[in-house]
Design an enzyme around this catalytic site. Sequence first.
Site, PDB file in Angstrom:
ATOM      1  CG  ASN A  97       5.788  -1.882  -3.552  1.00  0.00           C
ATOM      2  OD1 ASN A  97       4.805  -1.610  -3.461  1.00  0.00           O
ATOM      3  ND2 ASN A  97       6.445  -1.223  -2.501  1.00  0.00           N
TER       4      ASN A  97
ATOM      5  CD  GLU B 270       3.976   1.533  -6.390  1.00  0.00           C
ATOM      6  OE1 GLU B 270       4.993   2.284  -6.397  1.00  0.00           O
ATOM      7  OE2 GLU B 270       3.714   1.094  -5.775  1.00  0.00           O
TER       8      GLU B 270
END
Length: 484
Positions: A190, A193
């Site tokens: 994440n 990301e």
Amino acid sequence: MALTRIGLAGLAVMGQNLALNIAEKGFPISVYNRTAAKVDETVERAKLEGNLPIYGFHDPASFVNSIQKPRVIIMLVKAGAPVDQTIATLSAYMEKGDCIIDGGNEWYENTERREKAMAEVGLLYLGMGVSGGEEGARHGPSLMPGGSYEAYKNIEDILLKVAAQVPDSGPCVTYIGKGGSGNFVKMVHNGIEYGDMQLIAEAYDVLKSVGKLSNDELQQVFSEWNKGELLSFLIEITADIFGIKDDKGEAYLVDKVLDKTGMKGTGKWTVQQAADLSIAAPTIAASLDSRFLSGLKEERVEAAKVFKSGGFSDSLSSQPIDKAKLIEDVSQALYASKICSYAQGMNLIRAKSMEKGWDLKLGELARIWKGGCIIRAIFLDRIKKAYDRNPELPNLLMDLEFAKEILDRQSAWRRVICLAINAGISTPGMSASLAYFDTYRRERVPANLVQAQRDYFGAHTYERIDMPGSFHTEWFKIAKQSKI
């Protein structure tokens, strides 16, 4: 009815979609939610989507008892206290050898605490990262299970079928490792990301604000990029976004979206872990800072007024631009920045793996991220190959292929950042990536001066380049005498 193969508790959209995916792959599944309406809604969806073998239960006892032994139950509930509450509710009816899997974005130490507590009562526990959003959950996510290996083997046959399938490298799932490793890897995924999204946003800003590209042109550019080395889910959806018209008014929807980015915490955790482990992650940190600054919308509106009154506009430069050249340069800057961002994420995973003794395989992580997940990209195949060539690779920048790719792109990278600076357009992610590269590639950096300063005011000592040992100099006394 016959006993089902698996259970799932927590029927928000992700939970519903994962249950439907599991059922569609041929595994009868029991479902449960605290609010009965969600159970009925899921069962109804199962009928509409092909009479899938989903069986709903309104109380935890009948839900648990409907699953074959050893029971396996996936939870998809909000991280923190709701997980502990769900475990308490379900475990009251479970038996030794049964297994609970947390599929949420949980802090890895909470998973380790729960695994230990479950083991004390004979239950198995997994913390499993699930990436891919609602679509991924329904049609094939990337799965990152960590914790009890015995628990993983109990559900491996299901996960191999439910995960995203990539033709040249198989299902996007693997046993990550012990303890909270699955949650930790998902957390860093994440964080990467966050970096990816920030870099794409900066590419957009430069093309729009400096290059004056329209949304139609931006859609064409990103669609074209998605056919080459930048091919990825995030580039694909970005192209889609530029083409969607506003259904509540004129023009394009993207221009009506408030410039204020939300977040749920995994990016912050990633940066905190990087600091705790002394791992430089400036691109990911810059993406987090950018989200913080975006949240100051009202302040930024007032700041813009202050600086406009002093003759400062949004963009400082209006020089003519060669659009084709700018588009090519920005694509190269984006790719080079992306290499640095992934290098930072992989270094963080390696550092944690060494600290915890998890023995994580970075090439295998790149493989399972190639499909299903939000950061899926053709680029990950190159990362996997880099770690296949050298599993002990200290940094992606040290891989000869990646090093060559950065060298080939660094002139364009610098041009884009200089252009943005002169235009007053911030590119914190790209700039942080370039600074990371320029620092990492230099044999000698100005840290000698910083260490000398530390020794001057705090007697922290220093090492020398010409002899071993630890040294301290009375800098103040010497300097004072020289001034007499």
